[in-house]
Design an enzyme around this catalytic site. Structure first.
Site, PDB file in Angstrom:
ATOM      1  N   SER A 133     -45.239 -29.191  43.202  1.00 35.63           N
ATOM      2  CA  SER A 133     -44.886 -29.305  44.620  1.00 35.63           C
ATOM      3  C   SER A 133     -43.698 -28.452  45.017  1.00 35.63           C
ATOM      4  CB  SER A 133     -44.596 -30.768  44.961  1.00 35.63           C
ATOM      5  OG  SER A 133     -45.756 -31.551  44.791  1.00 35.63           O
ATOM      6  N   GLU A 155       0.791  -1.223   0.000  1.00 29.05           N
ATOM      7  CA  GLU A 155       0.000   0.000   0.000  1.00 29.05           C
ATOM      8  C   GLU A 155       0.829   1.282   0.000  1.00 29.05           C
ATOM      9  OE1 GLU A 155      -3.253   0.195  -0.347  1.00 29.05           O
ATOM     10  OE2 GLU A 155      -3.501  -1.973  -0.396  1.00 29.05           O
TER      11      GLU A 155
END
Length: 835
Positions: free
Chosen positions: A484, A106
């Site tokens: 329960s 780059e």
């Protein structure tokens, strides 16, 4: 003869020696004029563009679009949520070879120029003239950052000049390292990956420091055309581009010839990798996402928030394995429903063909698909990705009795051909050929939640078998009857009215014919067996339904209905009738776990929370949890023991609070103290009774943990639609629910004891491990005396059958030799009939 004359050149007026000086001076004048003109044009352009150029402050305040990241309390990543995948990295975290790879392709003069590379511009111009077209660009890394962060994609002179000015401005305000860091964090690298950190994860499943030279070069080659040359879109295009990057790195002496040769020869991986999730808790991640969305809006997906949850990664892993194991065990008991799908095995001749076919079938809850290749008399040969061919022996197949309607199963199979055939797609679990098991994806579902009873922190949560199969979170969203498991709350209400573990209640059929009821209600026991007069301890241990109904009727329905709300239950979820005693409320597993926390922590009300703190992208803490703590040591009782609901609700306690230090510790502020909702003596008695549920009652399967500090209560609803277990010690409260989302029966005999207790036990075995025993502490005001097991009265000295029982001081039963009512205990009023 004609003579021809020409006009004299002005330079010829000067002697030859002076002509060169005049020429040079004129050239200099032209150059100076050109430079002045260019400078004037630049000044004009700058003045024209300046209003549109970004301010230096905005450059420093650049915010990367970072996804929401969710962590466990021990810092492990749970989820990264956002459209853009980005993992910000500092310059110091970038490998040197990765920096060089980007520079090579780059901007190799990045650390020499000042934002605009005039040499590069000239070189590119010459190269493009020679090529007869655009072949090279001259944008520096700084110019690319300026363009990507501040400018539109439009190509014209105005944008190019703006790009140059912004680049120069950035170079004057930022270091080279800062600019390069911005570049590698913001750059788009295909497949929703922004920045090199995310790209390394997406393409290679690695962190930056784990990348090879070839992989670094691959990433550096992507920016030229992110959607085309990334290795997933085109492995060949990525390979060609990688070769160019490697060549540039070699040319610039960034790598050796040996490194170049090795990197160029390596293959290009061409598949996507998921985020490096370190802990599996997708239901928690979705809870966090939903809460953050409500609080911060859509910015939550890009602002880089970090959320640290209360989840413990070790406990979460144990919870996931326990839930899936428990469901698979239940599923096996109910037969084999057949192959998931059927494929033409004759067309799948190579491992590549088989792998491609298996990709169509997802991994579900850790279960992996396989294709049956051959079936013998007592074995089958199957193919799995990563493992290849594996033989399943008969002992791994013989469980697969055919499923019949109504949760019934057929006879045991005798041949493998009764179970499988070639081309069947089945599911397996196990990581090696030796541990591999033949299973099927369960139809039933389950939920597990574990909380810290001291402050309500959710330390583990699994909302179903597989989040990606069903995102419905059964821990928080499901409202099911607890059966329960609700009885301890009713018993607590009774104990605050003077009942004791030794109080006698009749266990016998009862008919309720109240006003407003269309028909009489006849509550029943599953076993249709009745024990007559029974102590409350035994009634809870063996989960006697009719005892609970009689008990609630004795203490008053409205009183009970109001009393149980102090555990955090909403009245709208509670039926205001005697069915409440049997657990017909509609509650979530998380509500049950928080309710049971009061029994585990000595009677305090804590609130659940799952987010410990929230940080912004810069690490600033935006929110820090400050939960109310259950702290018995922080209180002293100033009033007599609580005896009425009003007194209990008020708390009747005063915190020992001041600003001074005590032995190096500062007392907790009153606002951070959890309110006491039941007396510590009541909480202790209920916890002690629920220890017996595990020692010799419906939770006996949990005895395999070999711990004396655990307690709990099972729950099963009508026709076995829901199976529960709520269990705890002083450190953890864990609730497990199992059932069908469609609310149908789990099958005969599939109660909480058989379905939920094993899952709870698997989890607590890992969760508690070798941790010291920590039961509910014994509070002041508890006494132990000898009673008659038949009558619940104080045993006489000559009664050889006497047993020890615990009571709240001042609320003892009368002696066997005593005649007359005991005003302090309504259960001991002589021979007064119960119902």
């Amino acid at each position: 003869m004609l003579a021809h004359y020409r006009r004299c050149n002005k330079l010829e007026r000067f002697p030859v020696a002076k002509r060169y000086l005049v020429l040079i001076s004129r050239i200099c004048m032209v150059l100076v004029s050109a430079i002045a003109l260019i400078a004037f044009a630049n000044v004009c352009a700058y003045v024209y563009l300046k209003p549109a150029l970004p301010d230096v402050d905005s450059l420093r305040d650049v915010q990367l679009q970072v996804p929401l990241r969710v962590y466990t309390r021990d810092g492990k990543l749970l989820a990264a949520i956002g459209e853009q995948r980005r993992i910000p990295v500092r310059y110091e975290q970038l490998p040197k070879k990765l920096i060089q790879a980007f520079l090579a392709t780059e901007d190799d003069r990045f650390f020499q120029h000042h934002g605009v590379d005039w040499q590069g511009i000239l070189r590119a111009a010459v190269a493009n003239l020679k090529a007869g077209g655009i072949r090279q660009g001259a944008s520096t890394i700084t110019m690319q950052v300026a363009r990507d962060m501040f400018l539109t994609p439009r190509r014209d002179m105005k944008r190019k000049m703006s790009e140059i000015y912004i680049s120069l401005l950035m170079e004057s305000e930022f270091t080279k390292e800062e600019i390069f860091s911005l570049y590698v964090n913001k750059i788009f690298l295909g497949q929703r990956a922004y920045g090199v950190g995310a790209a390394a994860e997406v393409y290679f499943g690695k962190t930056l420091e784990q990348l090879t030279v070839a992989e670094m070069a691959t990433l550096a080659g992507i920016p030229t055309a992110p959607s085309v040359v990334n290795p997933v879109a085109s492995a060949e295009a990525a390979r060609v581009r990688r070769s160019h990057v490697l060549g540039r790195m070699l040319q610039l002496n960034y790598i050796t010839q040996a490194e170049y040769d090795e990197a160029k020869a390596s293959s290009v991986e061409s598949r996507l990798h998921g985020a490096s999730i370190e802990a599996d808790a997708p239901y928690v991640a979705e809870m966090v996402r939903n809460e953050m969305q409500s609080k911060y809006g859509d910015d939550v997906y890009t602002a880089g928030y970090k959320v640290f949850t209360t989840i413990d990664s070790r406990l979460q892993a144990a919870a996931t394995v326990a839930l899936r194991t428990g469901l698979l065990e239940y599923d096996r008991r109910h037969g084999y429903r057949g192959a998931t799908a059927k494929v033409d095995a004759s067309k799948l001749t190579t491992p590549k063909d088989l792998d491609g076919q298996l990709e169509e079938f997802p991994v579900i809850g850790g279960l992996r698909p396989a294709i049956v290749q051959k079936v013998d008399a007592k074995s089958a040969k199957i193919y799995l990705r990563d493992l290849g061919e594996v033989t399943l022996p008969w002992e791994k197949l013989s469980w697969a009795r055919r499923e019949l309607p109504d949760e019934k199963v057929d006879r045991w199979p005798t041949q493998a051909s009764e179970i499988l055939s070639r081309g069947d797609v089945i599911y397996t679990v196990g990581r090696t050929a030796e541990t591999l098991l033949f299973v099927q994806v369960p139809e039933a579902q389950s939920a597990l939640v574990s909380v810290d009873p001291k402050d309500g922190a959710v330390v583990a949560l699994v909302g179903g078998f597989d989040y990606f199969q069903s995102k419905y979170n059964r821990v928080t969203q499901a409202r099911r009857q607890p059966g329960s498991g609700f009885k301890p709350f009713v018993y607590a209400a009774a104990f605050d009215k003077g009942y004791t573990p030794a109080s006698i209640i009749l266990d016998a059929p009862i008919v309720i014919d109240a006003a407003g009821m269309e028909q009489a209600w006849r509550p029943k026991e599953d076993t249709n067996k009745f024990y007559g007069p029974i102590r409350l301890r035994e009634a809870l241990v063996h989960s006697r339904n009719l005892v609970s109904v009689r008990l609630m009727r004795a203490i008053g329905g409205d009183y009970t209905w109001n009393y149980v709300t102090r555990f955090g239950f909403d009245k709208s979820q509670l039926p205001n009738d005697l069915t409440l005693a049997l657990g017909t409320a509609e509650l979530s597993p998380l509500q049950m776990a928080i309710g049971y926390s009061a029994f585990a922590n000595g009677g305090y009300k804590v609130n659940q929370y799952s987010i410990d703190r929230i940080e912004d992208a810069g690490g600033k803490v935006l929110q820090q949890a400050a939960p109310a703590l259950a702290c018995a040591e922080c209180d002293r009782v100033t009033d007599p023991p609580l005896a009425t609901p009003a007194a209990t609700a008020a708390g009747a306690r005063t915190a020992v609070l001041d600003g001074a230090a005590h032995d190096g510790k500062t007392m907790i502020p009153e606002k951070n103290l959890a309110p006491q909702i039941i007396r510590p003596q009541v909480a202790y008695l209920l916890a002690d009774m629920m220890k017996d549920v595990i020692r010799r009652g419906t939770g006996v399967r949990a005895r395999s943990l070999n711990r004396e500090d655990i307690a709990g209560k099972t729950g099963t609803t009508n026709d076995h639609h829901d199976a529960w277990f709520n269990g705890f010690n002083g450190d953890l409260v864990t609730t497990v629910w199992t059932g069908f989302d469609q609310d149908r029966s789990l099958g005969d005999g599939e109660e909480g004891a058989h379905v939920a207790v094993p899952t709870w036990t698997y989890y607590m075995h890992e969760a508690l491990g070798k941790a010291p025993k920590h039961g509910v502490p014994l509070p002041d005001g508890i006494v132990t005396v000898r009673i008659s097991p038949e009558t619940g009265l104080l045993a006489s000295a000559d009664n050889p059958n006497g047993i020890m029982e615990k009571f709240i001081e001042g609320n003892l039963p009368k002696s066997e030799l005593y005649e007359g009512p005991n005003s302090s205990n309504p259960m001991n009023d002589g021979d007064k009939p119960l119902f």
